[in-house]
Each structure stands twice: as structure tokens, then as C-alpha cells.
Design a protein around this motif. Structure first.
Motif, PDB file in Angstrom:
ATOM      1  N   LEU A 194     -57.828  11.081 -12.196  1.00 42.52           N
ATOM      2  CA  LEU A 194     -56.509  11.071 -12.827  1.00 42.52           C
ATOM      3  C   LEU A 194     -55.408  11.327 -11.786  1.00 42.52           C
ATOM      4  O   LEU A 194     -54.397  10.645 -11.747  1.00 42.52           O
ATOM      5  CB  LEU A 194     -56.479  12.154 -13.912  1.00 42.52           C
ATOM      6  N   GLN A 195     -55.668  12.315 -10.933  1.00 41.41           N
ATOM      7  CA  GLN A 195     -54.694  12.680  -9.885  1.00 41.41           C
ATOM      8  C   GLN A 195     -54.441  11.489  -8.947  1.00 41.41           C
ATOM      9  O   GLN A 195     -53.308  11.199  -8.614  1.00 41.41           O
ATOM     10  CB  GLN A 195     -55.267  13.869  -9.095  1.00 41.41           C
ATOM     11  N   ARG A 196     -55.522  10.815  -8.542  1.00 38.91           N
ATOM     12  CA  ARG A 196     -55.384   9.665  -7.622  1.00 38.91           C
ATOM     13  C   ARG A 196     -54.579   8.535  -8.268  1.00 38.91           C
ATOM     14  O   ARG A 196     -53.676   7.976  -7.658  1.00 38.91           O
ATOM     15  CB  ARG A 196     -56.771   9.133  -7.214  1.00 38.91           C
ATOM     16  N   ARG A 232     -56.319   3.047 -17.704  1.00 37.23           N
ATOM     17  CA  ARG A 232     -57.307   4.053 -17.284  1.00 37.23           C
ATOM     18  C   ARG A 232     -56.678   5.454 -17.276  1.00 37.23           C
ATOM     19  O   ARG A 232     -57.298   6.426 -17.699  1.00 37.23           O
ATOM     20  CB  ARG A 232     -57.838   3.689 -15.880  1.00 37.23           C
ATOM     21  N   LEU A 233     -55.439   5.527 -16.829  1.00 34.80           N
ATOM     22  CA  LEU A 233     -54.732   6.806 -16.797  1.00 34.80           C
ATOM     23  C   LEU A 233     -54.584   7.363 -18.220  1.00 34.80           C
ATOM     24  O   LEU A 233     -54.862   8.545 -18.456  1.00 34.80           O
ATOM     25  CB  LEU A 233     -53.349   6.628 -16.157  1.00 34.80           C
ATOM     26  N   ALA A 234     -54.190   6.506 -19.154  1.00 29.51           N
ATOM     27  CA  ALA A 234     -54.017   6.926 -20.553  1.00 29.51           C
ATOM     28  C   ALA A 234     -55.341   7.422 -21.137  1.00 29.51           C
ATOM     29  O   ALA A 234     -55.391   8.436 -21.847  1.00 29.51           O
ATOM     30  CB  ALA A 234     -53.470   5.772 -21.380  1.00 29.51           C
ATOM     31  N   LEU A 248     -49.683   5.295  -8.977  1.00 28.77           N
ATOM     32  CA  LEU A 248     -48.687   4.690  -9.869  1.00 28.77           C
ATOM     33  C   LEU A 248     -47.279   5.208  -9.559  1.00 28.77           C
ATOM     34  O   LEU A 248     -46.307   4.468  -9.578  1.00 28.77           O
ATOM     35  CB  LEU A 248     -49.036   4.967 -11.340  1.00 28.77           C
ATOM     36  N   GLU A 249     -47.196   6.504  -9.263  1.00 25.66           N
ATOM     37  CA  GLU A 249     -45.895   7.121  -8.956  1.00 25.66           C
ATOM     38  C   GLU A 249     -45.332   6.553  -7.655  1.00 25.66           C
ATOM     39  O   GLU A 249     -44.141   6.283  -7.534  1.00 25.66           O
ATOM     40  CB  GLU A 249     -46.062   8.646  -8.863  1.00 25.66           C
TER      41      GLU A 249
END
Length: 200
Positions: A122-124, A146-148, A129-130
Motif C-alpha cells: 500500500l505504501q509503495r 489495487r490501492l482501494a 501515485l502521489e
């Protein structure tokens, strides 16, 4: 190691975390520098009366006044621990280049290996994305999905905000913070003992 706690106004949760961690680390003989700041803090406001009383009851007499979050503080810190995921998102949004050292306190203190693995992914993805957003790139839709999905699977890592509440609410928040700090210190001690060529 330098640890920075971040909440909203830097008068309740983050100063309690700062004061408690400093004392707990000292009791365990761990060398830590600890500071705190707020994403919407003014400069030099006193800690809330109940937060100060909570610390005093634990034998912590630190005078901690509010500090706004700044690039200087972000650069100073080796690890930035926020009190909620909203704070974490805020700090990553403004300092995307530091995303790899920004976590919520409870998230960083987590010890469940499945959760930790999902957290790392999630962190990666969030950092990637940021960074794309900061560079003006179109976000990758598969990565967003995938993040969601990962976000839905995560336990909640927010520490309740006692602001404006009773002393009982402050005590409950302080207990929540202290439990996470104990896990954090155990993790830091373990990491220190695993460092090659380092004593204790």
C-alpha cells in the motif's frame, strides 16, 4: 533516531505522544530525539489542560508548545508518525518526496505479518501515485484499484481525537497512544539489536 509526531493542532494527541515516547524511551535506555507538530497548528500555543494533566500524572513535566508542520521538520525527522490516516495523507500530499518515512503511529507499530505485507504494498503504491500526481502524470487505473482494495483490507489506524472532550476521553486516548508506543519501542529495540556491529 529522530521521530516526529503529527496531528491537527499539536495541542492534544501529538504532544502527549511526544512526552510519553521521550519518557518511555529513556526508561528503556533508547536514544531517541522526539518532536511534534500539527498540520493546522499555530506557533507556541499551550497544550490543552487535560493533555498536560495526563502527562503530569505520568511524571512528565515537559513544556510542549504547538509547532506548525514545516519542510524543516520533515527533513529533520527519520520517521514521521501521524495520529490518523487523514494526517498521513496530508503530510504525504505536501511532502511526497518523504512518503517512505511517513506512517500512522498504529500502522508503524503493527506486528501482524500479513497486515505488514499489505501495508508495504500500500505504501509503495500510494507513494508512486502521489509522485505521478506531483509530476502531472495521469494516474494508473490498475494501481488505483489495487490501492482501494488494500485500503479496504487495512485495520483502522486512527487514534481518537479528545479535543474539547472530558478528562476521561483524554485518558482513553492517552492509553491508546501508550499501547502503540510500547509496540513501537519493542520494534525499535529489535531493529537496534539486529544492526550489524552495533552494541545493544
Amino acid at each position: 533516531m529522530r521521530i516526529l509526531f503529527v496531528c491537527t493542532g499539536n495541542t492534544c494527541r501529538s504532544p502527549m505522544a511526544e512526552g510519553m515516547l521521550r519518557k518511555l524511551a529513556e526508561e528503556r535506555g533508547l536514544q531517541l530525539e522526539v518532536r511534534s507538530a500539527g498540520v493546522a497548528a499555530s506557533q507556541g500555543a499551550a497544550m490543552s489542560m487535560h493533555a498536560e494533566a495526563v502527562l503530569r500524572d505520568q511524571g512528565i513535566e515537559d513544556t510542549i508548545t504547538s509547532t506548525p508542520l514545516s519542510a524543516e521538520l520533515v527533513n529533520w525527522a527519520d520517521l514521521i508518525l501521524t495520529l490518523t490516516s487523514g494526517h498521513r495523507s496530508h503530510v504525504i500530499h505536501y511532502f511526497p518526496e518523504s512518503a517512505d518515512k511517513i506512517y500512522t503511529l498504529k500502522e508503524y507499530a503493527e506486528s501482524d505479518s500479513d497486515v505488514l505485507e499489505a501495508q508495504g504494498e500500500l505504501q509503495r503504491i500510494a507513494a508512486e501515485l502521489e509522485l505521478d500526481r506531483a509530476l502531472g502524470k495521469k494516474p494508473d487505473e490498475a494501481m488505483q484499484r489495487r490501492l482501494a482494495e488494500l485500503m479496504r483490507r487495512m485495520p483502522t489506524y486512527d487514534i481518537s481525537d479528545p479535543f474539547g472532550g472530558s478528562r476521561v476521553e483524554y485518558d482513553a486516548t492517552a492509553a491508546e497512544i501508550k499501547a502503540a508506543l510500547e509496540r513501537l519501542l519493542s520494534k525499535l529495540e529489535q531493529a537496534a539489536s539486529e544492526e550489524p556491529g552495533e552494541a545493544g
